[in-house]
Structure formats: structure tokens, C-alpha cells
Write a protein that holds these residues in place. Structure first.
Motif, PDB file in Angstrom:
ATOM      1  N   TYR A  57     -30.070 -69.334  -7.509  1.00 55.46           N
ATOM      2  CA  TYR A  57     -30.195 -69.089  -8.956  1.00 55.46           C
ATOM      3  C   TYR A  57     -28.874 -68.668  -9.578  1.00 55.46           C
ATOM      4  N   PHE A  58     -27.993 -68.086  -8.782  1.00 56.99           N
ATOM      5  CA  PHE A  58     -26.716 -67.636  -9.332  1.00 56.99           C
ATOM      6  C   PHE A  58     -25.593 -68.639  -9.074  1.00 56.99           C
ATOM      7  N   GLY A  59     -25.933 -69.846  -8.645  1.00 56.71           N
ATOM      8  CA  GLY A  59     -24.931 -70.888  -8.437  1.00 56.71           C
ATOM      9  C   GLY A  59     -24.467 -70.980  -6.989  1.00 56.71           C
ATOM     10  N   SER A 114     -25.568 -63.902 -22.312  1.00 53.67           N
ATOM     11  CA  SER A 114     -25.184 -63.042 -21.182  1.00 53.67           C
ATOM     12  C   SER A 114     -26.177 -61.912 -20.956  1.00 53.67           C
ATOM     13  N   ARG A 115     -26.408 -61.629 -19.685  1.00 53.91           N
ATOM     14  CA  ARG A 115     -27.271 -60.505 -19.352  1.00 53.91           C
ATOM     15  C   ARG A 115     -26.603 -59.171 -19.697  1.00 53.91           C
ATOM     16  N   ASP A 116     -25.281 -59.195 -19.916  1.00 54.68           N
ATOM     17  CA  ASP A 116     -24.612 -57.950 -20.321  1.00 54.68           C
ATOM     18  C   ASP A 116     -24.981 -57.532 -21.745  1.00 54.68           C
ATOM     19  N   VAL A 129     -23.943 -55.502  -6.302  1.00 56.20           N
ATOM     20  CA  VAL A 129     -23.467 -56.874  -6.509  1.00 56.20           C
ATOM     21  C   VAL A 129     -24.289 -57.495  -7.640  1.00 56.20           C
ATOM     22  N   ASP A 130     -25.581 -57.168  -7.667  1.00 55.51           N
ATOM     23  CA  ASP A 130     -26.449 -57.609  -8.749  1.00 55.51           C
ATOM     24  C   ASP A 130     -27.048 -56.375  -9.439  1.00 55.51           C
ATOM     25  N   GLN A 131     -26.179 -55.441  -9.732  1.00 56.79           N
ATOM     26  CA  GLN A 131     -26.575 -54.234 -10.474  1.00 56.79           C
ATOM     27  C   GLN A 131     -27.835 -53.554  -9.946  1.00 56.79           C
ATOM     28  N   ASN A 179     -34.998 -57.789 -22.504  1.00 54.14           N
ATOM     29  CA  ASN A 179     -34.922 -56.929 -21.321  1.00 54.14           C
ATOM     30  C   ASN A 179     -33.502 -57.007 -20.759  1.00 54.14           C
ATOM     31  N   HIS A 180     -33.302 -56.539 -19.561  1.00 56.38           N
ATOM     32  CA  HIS A 180     -31.944 -56.459 -19.001  1.00 56.38           C
ATOM     33  C   HIS A 180     -31.407 -57.821 -18.564  1.00 56.38           C
ATOM     34  N   ASP A 181     -32.237 -58.857 -18.631  1.00 56.91           N
ATOM     35  CA  ASP A 181     -31.796 -60.210 -18.266  1.00 56.91           C
ATOM     36  C   ASP A 181     -31.673 -61.117 -19.482  1.00 56.91           C
ATOM     37  N   GLU A 182     -32.112 -60.619 -20.622  1.00 58.71           N
ATOM     38  CA  GLU A 182     -32.232 -61.477 -21.802  1.00 58.71           C
ATOM     39  C   GLU A 182     -31.315 -60.964 -22.911  1.00 58.71           C
ATOM     40  N   GLY A 221     -45.876 -58.031 -12.978  1.00 63.91           N
ATOM     41  CA  GLY A 221     -45.109 -59.000 -12.215  1.00 63.91           C
ATOM     42  C   GLY A 221     -44.070 -59.716 -13.066  1.00 63.91           C
ATOM     43  N   GLU A 222     -42.904 -59.921 -12.472  1.00 64.80           N
ATOM     44  CA  GLU A 222     -41.931 -60.825 -13.095  1.00 64.80           C
ATOM     45  C   GLU A 222     -42.226 -62.197 -12.501  1.00 64.80           C
ATOM     46  N   VAL A 223     -42.980 -62.961 -13.252  1.00 62.90           N
ATOM     47  CA  VAL A 223     -43.469 -64.223 -12.716  1.00 62.90           C
ATOM     48  C   VAL A 223     -42.955 -65.379 -13.570  1.00 62.90           C
ATOM     49  N   ASN A 247     -38.189 -59.583  -2.728  1.00 62.24           N
ATOM     50  CA  ASN A 247     -37.943 -60.966  -2.308  1.00 62.24           C
ATOM     51  C   ASN A 247     -36.712 -60.997  -1.411  1.00 62.24           C
ATOM     52  N   HIS A 248     -35.827 -60.036  -1.677  1.00 58.83           N
ATOM     53  CA  HIS A 248     -34.555 -59.972  -0.942  1.00 58.83           C
ATOM     54  C   HIS A 248     -34.133 -58.523  -0.863  1.00 58.83           C
ATOM     55  N   CYS A 249     -33.170 -58.235  -0.008  1.00 54.39           N
ATOM     56  CA  CYS A 249     -32.561 -56.909  -0.014  1.00 54.39           C
ATOM     57  C   CYS A 249     -31.051 -57.130  -0.100  1.00 54.39           C
ATOM     58  N   PHE A 251     -45.408 -50.189 -10.202  1.00 50.84           N
ATOM     59  CA  PHE A 251     -44.151 -50.931 -10.067  1.00 50.84           C
ATOM     60  C   PHE A 251     -44.066 -52.104 -11.031  1.00 50.84           C
ATOM     61  N   ARG A 252     -42.840 -52.423 -11.400  1.00 48.03           N
ATOM     62  CA  ARG A 252     -42.526 -53.722 -11.979  1.00 48.03           C
ATOM     63  C   ARG A 252     -42.033 -54.529 -10.784  1.00 48.03           C
ATOM     64  N   ILE A 253     -42.550 -55.723 -10.626  1.00 50.64           N
ATOM     65  CA  ILE A 253     -42.305 -56.429  -9.369  1.00 50.64           C
ATOM     66  C   ILE A 253     -41.381 -57.615  -9.587  1.00 50.64           C
ATOM     67  N   ASP A 254     -40.216 -57.477  -8.996  1.00 48.47           N
ATOM     68  CA  ASP A 254     -39.097 -58.372  -9.248  1.00 48.47           C
ATOM     69  C   ASP A 254     -39.240 -59.727  -8.560  1.00 48.47           C
ATOM     70  N   ALA A 255     -38.962 -60.778  -9.300  1.00 52.54           N
ATOM     71  CA  ALA A 255     -38.746 -62.119  -8.735  1.00 52.54           C
ATOM     72  C   ALA A 255     -39.790 -62.511  -7.687  1.00 52.54           C
TER      73      ALA A 255
HETATM   74  C1  GLC Z   1     -34.897 -60.413 -11.474  1.00 53.32           C
HETATM   75  C2  GLC Z   1     -34.149 -59.290 -12.157  1.00 53.32           C
HETATM   76  C3  GLC Z   1     -32.709 -59.691 -12.261  1.00 53.32           C
HETATM   77  C4  GLC Z   1     -32.171 -59.905 -10.880  1.00 53.32           C
HETATM   78  C5  GLC Z   1     -33.035 -60.893 -10.079  1.00 53.32           C
HETATM   79  C6  GLC Z   1     -32.735 -60.813  -8.624  1.00 53.32           C
HETATM   80  O1  GLC Z   1     -34.901 -61.571 -12.219  1.00 53.32           O
HETATM   81  O2  GLC Z   1     -34.726 -58.996 -13.390  1.00 53.32           O
HETATM   82  O3  GLC Z   1     -31.944 -58.743 -12.962  1.00 53.32           O
HETATM   83  O4  GLC Z   1     -30.873 -60.405 -10.949  1.00 53.32           O
HETATM   84  O5  GLC Z   1     -34.406 -60.625 -10.201  1.00 53.32           O
HETATM   85  O6  GLC Z   1     -33.217 -59.624  -8.073  1.00 53.32           O
END
Ligand code: GLC
Ligand code: CA
Length: 563
Positions: free
Chosen positions: A143-145, A413-415, A59-61, A327-330, A255-257, A102-104, A196-200
Motif C-alpha cells: 500500500y505504501f509503494g 497528504s496524511r500530514d 516508521v508509520d507513526q 481522520n489521521h489518514d484523510e 473496524g477500519e474496513v 495485521n502487522h507489527c 478498540f478501533r481496529i486497524d487495517a
Molecule cells: C491504517 C491506519 C494508517 C496506517 C495503516 C497501517 O490505515 O489508519 O494510519 O498507516 O493502517 O497500519
């Protein structure tokens, strides 16, 4: 600052779905990655970060993980993953994965059990909170509306999701949940993962009183970031995570901070910090608007320079940031940071020069090394990314025309970063023999690795020179630990800094002309030209003997100064 194994490394981010497809199903996979390891080694990469390859409904790649212990079948098998790990090590490289905790996914067995029995242990892994007369507990927006609350069927409760509703937030206040996460992290580290790269991750601590905030949008909701900004005590959670896992393995973590409090820098990435490093997003946040992409402003050179310099300077004596231009979000860095007139090979090489020698760990994003760009689409239906659809609709609701709304997707777009990698100029850019899961950027016929491979002045070969220079024994210490000193700040359009080794006295100037006019920089102490982005080493060498450096528009140079 302590010397750690990762400090002098160069990292590369792979977005697996779009990197290389080995079996013609249109989706990049692990065998595809293995087939490109030599390419990465040649590029000078040490650390490979894989965006999620876990089992996921996408759903969120893949940032919605259904099983932390399983490889998604689209990507391959656990045996193939183990082979990737072994092949990476064989080449003297390190593999890190994305840690998304942060989520699953709502498909995770924990969440399924929680829904089936809201009194179960698993329900306690999530935020199940009673609503008010059928309405959600608070007015926060994900964050996604849309509301960050979703009803738990058959109950008067709601569950919290700061991202998509298919990404329920995990409750880090629950020690049982934390233990599950620590076990999982250690399981991967035991396999030989380097980190690890640590998400959100900043989102794991939130105010749990769940009250409403002042409405800040036409949807009657309020940004969920408030809950994070006001929360106290994230440090305790992060220290526990580190002690229970990473520290025991000397693992590298980045960290993704976002929205960290400035005074917390040392706590986050100092010698005893929560993470080895964290991304510098300061420049990416420039021009951003709380209203949405449609209201964002283009990046202005002077503000950009100032922002990057400030981020660099505040790290002095503390630790290392991880630097990115995309990156994949930018959006793609070449499309985002370069003015139109400079969106060519020379400009891309100049941007790469300024990026590569910043203090910190450079992260190259797949395709950046060949100068891939943003991708134009004709209709919103051509976009896959969940947040692009949200931002498009938001733009329309706020009064933009379709053209304007599409335009902001083109810009943000993140695409843009997720279109398949351009390996060749042939069919499907050599990414797949089947139908790519996301349409290619049509400019692969011009911009591709095969064409650049043997062309000495290509962007790709320039990146190879950059990484080689950064690692050259004679300069390695300076580029790794040297102080960042701004230079020629009064010169309009010039992006320049000196890396200064405080022990040896070695000084290296990096200078680039983002302006339109030819610039003459007065330079005392120029000793040797180490690199030019346009083959002008000899010319500059003559120049610096005379105490100056003349840079035409889009030219850049790396110069060893006298100590
Ligand atoms: C991070 C990821 C992003 C993802 C979000 C939720 O920001 O880089 O791609 O949508 O966390 O996991
Ligand atoms: Ca495949």
C-alpha cells in the motif's frame, strides 16, 4: 437492532503525537491528554479513541508496534496511562485504543527472533515464503509503494509486508499467533479499556497461494488489494477474535474496513456482527484513483450527497456505522468537502450539522471542532508521512511537475490531519513549549481553541451545541435509532434528511444549503427550530409557520417536525 451501551455515544479521535505536549519535547503525550480531558468532556465527548501510543520506531507513526504491552516512552509511562484511564472513567467517559494486528514492527521481538532463526516458532508468526530464482514470490505492490516482499537475509525466502517493509504482516492462519493476540487484547480489556478501533483488519485474510496478478502500474507490480479481495473466510477469523476477547467484556469495537464485500454488511456490523461498528469511508473514496493521488478528482456535491445517503440507507435495520469527515489518514473535512467559497466558519458549521445527525456514531477528529484546515508546505522535505513521499514520487514518475506533485500532497497528504492541535494563538499554538515534531499549520493564529472558547458564535461553541442537541433526552432515541430518510433530493445544492423515530413518530429535519443561491424549501409540518448555524432560530421559526424554510448559501437548520 439490539440496544448497546455505545449506540448513543459521541466519539473523539486523538492523534497523541500532535494533541498536547506536557514536557516540551515537541511530542504530544499522555499527561498532555489528561490535561485536556475537561475540554473533551465540555465538548460532549463520551468515547476517546487514542491512535497508537505503544512502543514503536515510528516508521508509520506508531502503526508499527514494537511491543504491544508497552507505552512508547515519548508518550509517557504505563502509570500515566493507567491514570489517564482512571481520569477518563472519573468523568464518565470511555477510552479505546488502536488495535494494530495485521502487522507489527520489524523491531518487535517476534520478528527479531524470526530473522535470527527462520525455523523458529516466531518465524511462523509471519509470512516467510520462498522466492523464485531470487525473485519475490509474486508481483504485488504494498500500500505504501514498492514490492510487498522483502528478502529474509541469509535465506531464499521473502517476508510479506502489505504496508511498509518495517511492518511485517502477521500470519493469522497460525493458531499460536492468534492466541498471542487474544491474550494481549484481553490484557488491555482487563485493565478497563472500553474497546478498540481496529486497524487495517480486512488485510488479515489473504490468499496464501501468492500468485502474480496483471501488472497495473509503471513499476511492473499489481495492487496487493487483489489478495484481500480474493480471500475467503475472514469471517471465521473475526468471529474467533470477537468470542475470545471483545464479547466477554461487552467491549466497543469499530473496524477500519475497506474493500468489504457489500453482502457482508450484516456479518460485519449486524447484531451478531464481527464489530460493534465500522467507519463509513464511502465518501472518502469518492474521486480516488487507482493510479494515485495525482489522478484524484475533487469531490462534487451531488455525488457526495448521493454516496452518503446510499451508505446511510443500506444500514437500515442492520446496525450503526461510525461517521467521520476526517481522520489521521484523510485531508481535513473543511478543506475537502467544502467549496473554497464556503471554507469559512459558517461553512464549517454547516458541514458539522450535516455530519452530526447522520445515523451512526459520530467520530470527531481532533481539531475538527475548531475548524482546522489542510496545511500548505513549500517542499516535499517538509512532509513526514511515509505515504506522502511515496505518492509525491509516484506523481513525478507519472509526469507531473513538482508543483503539481506538491499540490496533490496539499490536497491529500496524511500530514494535513497530523499537524499539532491549535490550542492558542500564542507560541507554537500552545501545543508545546519546545519545537513541535511536525511544523504547525501557520493559520493557528486565526484558528485556535482559546480564541473560540468564549466567542458564542465560534465553531467550537457550535460543536458543543450540536453534541448537546444530539444527546438531549427528548431527541436522543430519534438521533440514535431513528430511520434515515433523504429529503429535498431534487433541490440542487441542498443536503437534507429526516431522522424518523418509527416507534414514537418523532421526526427531525436536518437541512443545509451547500449551493450559491438562496433556497426556499416547502415544508409542511415544521414545528420547532432546534438549531441554526447562524443564529437565525427566530427567523426560521416564523418561516416554518408559513410552511417554508428559507436557507441562504451555507446556512443549515435542525427542525422538529410534527409527528
Ligand atoms: C491504517 C491506519 C494508517 C496506517 C495503516 C497501517 O490505515 O489508519 O494510519 O498507516 O493502517 O497500519
Ligand atoms: Ca512530550
Amino acid at each position: 437492532m439490539k440496544k448497546r451501551w455505545w449506540n448513543d455515544k459521541i466519539a473523539y479521535q486523538i492523534y497523541p503525537k500532535s494533541f498536547c505536549d506536557s514536557n516540551g519535547d515537541g511530542i504530544g503525550d499522555i499527561p498532555g491528554i489528561i490535561s485536556k480531558l475537561d475540554y473533551l468532556k465540555d465538548l460532549g465527548v463520551d468515547i476517546i479513541w487514542l491512535s497508537p501510543v505503544y512502543k514503536s520506531p515510528f516508521v508509520d507513526q506508531g502503526y508499527d508496534i514494537a511491543d504491544y504491552y508497552a507505552i512508547g516512552e515519548e508518550f509517557g509511562t504505563m502509570e500515566e496511562f493507567d491514570l489517564l484511564l482512571a481520569e477518563t472513567k472519573k468523568r464518565g467517559m470511555y477510552l479505546i485504543m488502536d488495535l494494530v494486528v495485521n502487522h507489527c514492527s520489524d523491531q518487535h521481538v517476534w520478528f527479531q527472533k524470526a530473522l535470527a532463526d527462520p525455523e523458529s516458532e516466531e518465524a511462523g508468526y509471519f509470512w516467510f515464503v520462498k522466492g523464485e530464482n531470487g525473485a519475490p514470490p509474486s508481483n504485488i505492490r504494498s500500500y505504501f509503494g514498492g514490492s510487498a516482499w522483502e528478502p529474509v537475509p541469509g535465506t531464499d525466502k521473502f517476508y510479506l509486508h502489505m504496508f511498509a517493509k518495517e511492518q511485517p504482516d502477521l500470519n493469522w492462519e497460525n493458531p499460536k499467533l492468534r492466541q498471542k493476540i487474544f491474550d494481549m487484547v484481553n490484557w488491555w480489556l482487563d485493565k478497563g479499556l472500553a474497546g478498540f478501533r481496529i486497524d487495517a483488519i480486512i488485510n488479515i485474510k489473504k490468499t496464501s497461494s501468492f500468485f502474480s496478478y496483471p501488472v497495473d502500474g509503471p513499476d511492473g507490480l499489481s495492487a496487493c488489494a487483489h489478495m484481500v479481495d480474493e480471500a475467503q473466510g475472514i469471517g471465521d477469523l473475526l468471529q474467533e477474535l470477537k468470542h475470545e476477547t471483545f464479547e466477554k467484556y461487552d467491549a466497543f469495537t469499530v473496524g477500519e474496513v475497506f474493500n468489504m464485500k457489500p453482502q457482508e454488511l450484516e456479518e460485519f456490523v449486524g447484531d451478531e456482527g464481527h464489530f460493534s461498528s465500522m467507519f463509513d469511508f464511502a465518501a472518502h473514496q469518492l474521486g480516488e484513483s487507482e493510479k494515485g493521488w495525482y489522478d484524484s478528482k475533487d469531490v462534487e456535491f451531488a455525488a457526495w450527497r448521493e454516496t452518503v445517503f446510499a451508505a446511510q440507507e443500506k444500514m437500515h435495520g442492520i446496525g450503526l456505522l461510525s461517521n467521520i469527515i476526517e481522520n489521521h489518514d484523510e485531508p481535513r473535512g473543511a478543506s475537502h468537502y467544502l467549496p473554497l467559497r464556503a471554507q469559512n466558519e459558517l461553512g464549517k458549521k454547516m458541514l458539522a450539522t450535516t455530519f452530526m445527525f447522520l445515523r451512526g456514531i459520530p467520530f470527531i477528529y481532533q481539531g475538527q471542532e475548531i475548524g482546522m484546515t489542510n496545511c500548505r508546505r513549500n517542499d516535499i522535505s517538509e512532509y513526514d508521512d511515509i505515504s506522502t513521499h511515496d505518492q509525491y514520487n509516484l506523481a513525478l514518475r507519472s509526469g507531473c511537475t513538482k508543483e503539481q506533485a506538491l499540490r496533490c500532497c496539499y490536497d491529500y497528504s496524511r500530514d494535513n490531519g497530523r499537524t499539532p492541535m491549535h490550542w492558542t494563538g500564542g507560541e507554537n499554538a500552545g501545543f508545546t513549549t519546545g519545537k513541535p515534531w511536525l511544523a504547525l499549520n501557520p493559520n493557528y493564529t486565526e484558528i485556535n481553541a482559546a480564541e473560540q472558547e468564549n466567542r458564542p458564535d465560534s465553531v467550537l461553541n457550535y460543536y458543543r451545541k450540536l453534541t448537546a442537541l444530539r444527546k438531549q433526552e427528548a431527541y436522543r432515541e430519534t438521533f440514535t435509532y431513528g430511520k434515515f430518510v433523504p429529503a429535498f433530493e431534487k433541490e440542487e445544492g441542498i443536503f437534507a434528511y429526516i431522522r424518523e423515530n418509527e416507534e414514537s413518530g418523532q421526526r427531525i429535519l436536518i437541512a443545509a444549503n451547500f449551493g450559491t443561491e438562496i433556497a426556499t424549501l416547502h415544508l409542511c409540518g415544521g414545528r420547532e427550530v432546534l438549531l441554526s448555524n447562524c443564529g437565525k432560530e427566530a427567523e426560521y421559526q416564523a418561516d416554518i409557520k408559513g410552511g417554508k424554510l428559507t436557507l441562504d448559501s451555507c446556512e443549515s437548520a435542525v427542525i422538529l417536525l410534527w409527528a
